[in-house]
Motif scaffolding. Structure first.
Motif, mmCIF file in Angstrom:
data_model
loop_
_atom_site.group_PDB
_atom_site.id
_atom_site.type_symbol
_atom_site.label_atom_id
_atom_site.label_comp_id
_atom_site.label_asym_id
_atom_site.label_seq_id
_atom_site.Cartn_x
_atom_site.Cartn_y
_atom_site.Cartn_z
ATOM 1 N N SER A 37 0.820 -1.207 0.000
ATOM 2 C CA SER A 37 0.000 0.000 0.000
ATOM 3 C C SER A 37 0.859 1.264 0.000
ATOM 4 O O SER A 37 0.618 2.191 -0.779
ATOM 5 C CB SER A 37 -0.929 -0.001 1.220
ATOM 6 O OG SER A 37 -1.564 1.249 1.361
ATOM 7 N N LYS A 40 2.787 1.753 -3.286
ATOM 8 C CA LYS A 40 1.919 2.205 -4.368
ATOM 9 C C LYS A 40 1.632 3.699 -4.255
ATOM 10 O O LYS A 40 1.566 4.407 -5.269
ATOM 11 C CB LYS A 40 0.606 1.428 -4.346
ATOM 12 C CG LYS A 40 -0.335 1.799 -5.485
ATOM 13 C CD LYS A 40 -1.593 0.957 -5.485
ATOM 14 C CE LYS A 40 -2.517 1.347 -6.649
ATOM 15 N NZ LYS A 40 -3.753 0.533 -6.668
ATOM 16 N N GLN A 41 1.504 4.193 -3.032
ATOM 17 C CA GLN A 41 1.159 5.599 -2.836
ATOM 18 C C GLN A 41 2.331 6.545 -3.074
ATOM 19 O O GLN A 41 2.121 7.711 -3.425
ATOM 20 C CB GLN A 41 0.607 5.791 -1.423
ATOM 21 C CG GLN A 41 -0.751 5.123 -1.218
ATOM 22 C CD GLN A 41 -1.272 5.277 0.196
ATOM 23 O OE1 GLN A 41 -1.643 6.381 0.628
ATOM 24 N NE2 GLN A 41 -1.308 4.184 0.944
ATOM 25 N N LEU A 195 -0.439 9.606 3.598
ATOM 26 C CA LEU A 195 -0.760 8.213 3.308
ATOM 27 C C LEU A 195 -2.175 7.861 3.726
ATOM 28 O O LEU A 195 -2.749 8.488 4.613
ATOM 29 C CB LEU A 195 0.227 7.287 4.043
ATOM 30 C CG LEU A 195 1.708 7.447 3.679
ATOM 31 C CD1 LEU A 195 2.561 6.563 4.572
ATOM 32 C CD2 LEU A 195 1.946 7.129 2.208
ATOM 33 N N LYS A 196 -2.703 6.828 3.099
ATOM 34 C CA LYS A 196 -4.000 6.283 3.466
ATOM 35 C C LYS A 196 -3.824 4.818 3.858
ATOM 36 O O LYS A 196 -2.938 4.133 3.353
ATOM 37 C CB LYS A 196 -4.988 6.392 2.292
ATOM 38 C CG LYS A 196 -5.304 7.817 1.878
ATOM 39 C CD LYS A 196 -6.270 7.835 0.698
ATOM 40 C CE LYS A 196 -6.579 9.259 0.250
ATOM 41 N NZ LYS A 196 -7.500 9.288 -0.919
ATOM 42 N N GLN A 198 -4.713 1.610 3.191
ATOM 43 C CA GLN A 198 -5.337 0.782 2.160
ATOM 44 C C GLN A 198 -4.841 -0.653 2.301
ATOM 45 O O GLN A 198 -3.646 -0.889 2.462
ATOM 46 C CB GLN A 198 -4.977 1.300 0.763
ATOM 47 C CG GLN A 198 -5.400 2.739 0.514
ATOM 48 C CD GLN A 198 -4.860 3.277 -0.800
ATOM 49 O OE1 GLN A 198 -3.851 2.794 -1.317
ATOM 50 N NE2 GLN A 198 -5.524 4.276 -1.358
#
Length: 238
Positions: A37, A40-41, A195-196, A198
Motif C-alpha cells: 500500500s 503504491k502511494q 498516506l491512506k 489501504q
C-alpha cells in the motif's frame, strides 16, 4: 568476439521505488510488513533503474551517487574551456547531503505474524502446500527467504542499519500501528507525505491475522530464538 552490451539508461525513469525525490523521501520496504500500500502511494511513474522493491537503507543510499553521476555527467560539453562541470568530489558530497535531507522511514511487523505471512504467501516461493508450518519454522532462517528476490538479512532491523549496526532511518513504525503512523509521518514531513490505510495484496488463504493458532510451544520458541533481535528491539510479544 564477445558482444559489448551498452546500458540503455534512457529506458529508466527513476532509480528505485524506495526513493522519491519529489516527495523527498526513502521508504524501506521490508517484505511482508504491509508495504504494498505504501509503495503504491509513493511510487513514481515509469520504469525503475533497479527493480527490486526491497532494497535496504545502505543500498538505497549508495544508489544516489551513481544517479547523480548519470544526471550531472551525461550533459554534452558545448563550451571550451568549461569549468562548470562538477568534480567527482562535489558529486559525492552532494549525494551524502541529499541522503541526509531525505526523510527515511520504514515499517516492521510482529515476527510470529510475519513468519505465518511468509508461509502462506502467494508470490515468491509458496510453502504452505509443500511442507507443514512446523517444518517451515524449523527451516526459516532469513527475514525474506521465501521472497521472489531475497536478501540474506537475518532480522527486519538489518534493512535499516549501516555497517556499524546503527539504525540510519528517521522513523520506524509498527504495521500494527499504521493509523497512528500515518499521522506521525504527516507531521514529520510537514504534510508532504499523506498516506491512506489501504489493504492491498491481501492473501485470503493466509492465517497470519490469527497466527497464534498456528504455533505450538516449540515453534513459538523457534521463531523467538531466530528473530530475537527484532523482538527485543521493537518490543514485540507473542
Amino acid at each position: 568476439m564477445t558482444q559489448q552490451i551498452t546500458p540503455k539508461y534512457g529506458l529508466y525513469d527513476y532509480i528505485n521505488s524506495a526513493i522519491n525525490f519529489k516527495l523527498n523521501c526513502i521508504f524501506i520496504a521490508i517484505p511482508k510488513t504491509g508495504t504494498t500500500s505504501v509503495r503504491k502511494q509513493i511510487r513514481q511513474k515509469g520504469i525503475p533503474w533497479i527493480k527490486n522493491p526491497h532494497l535496504n537503507i545502505t543500498q538505497s543510499r549508495d544508489l544516489i551517487y551513481p544517479h547523480l553521476l548519470r544526471t550531472r555527467l551525461a550533459k554534452l560539453n558545448k563550451f571550451f574551456p568549461n569549468p562548470n562541470f562538477p568534480t567527482d568530489e562535489s558529486i559525492r558530497e552532494d549525494s551524502q547531503l541529499l541522503f541526509k535531507r531525505l526523510f527515511k522511514f520504514s515499517a516492521v511487523r510482529n515476527p510470529w505474524a510475519r513468519a505465518a505471512s511468509l508461509y502462506f504467501r502467494n508470490e515468491g516461493i509458496q510453502m504452505s502446500e509443500k511442507i507443514s508450518f512446523d517444518r517451515f519454522c524449523e527451516q526459516h532462517c532469513f527475514a525474506s527467504d521465501t521472497c521472489r528476490q531475497p536478501t540474506l538479512h537475518k532480522n527486519q532491523v538489518d534493512w535499516l542499519v549501516d555497517k556499524n549496526g546503527t539504525i540510519i532511518v528517521d522513523y520506524v513504525y509498527k504495521v500494527e500501528d499504521f493509523n497512528q503512523a500515518i499521522k506521525e509521518i504527516k507531521r514529520l514531513t510537514k504534510n508532504k507525505i499523506l498516506l491512506k490505510n489501504q489493504v492491498l495484496n491481501k492473501n485470503q488463504k493466509s492465517k497470519s491475522s490469527r497466527y497464534q493458532d498456528l504455533y505450538s510451544d516449540r515453534t513459538k520458541k523457534l521463531i523467538s530464538r531466530q528473530f530475537e533481535k527484532d523482538i527485543d528491539l521493537f518490543k514485540y510479544s507473542f
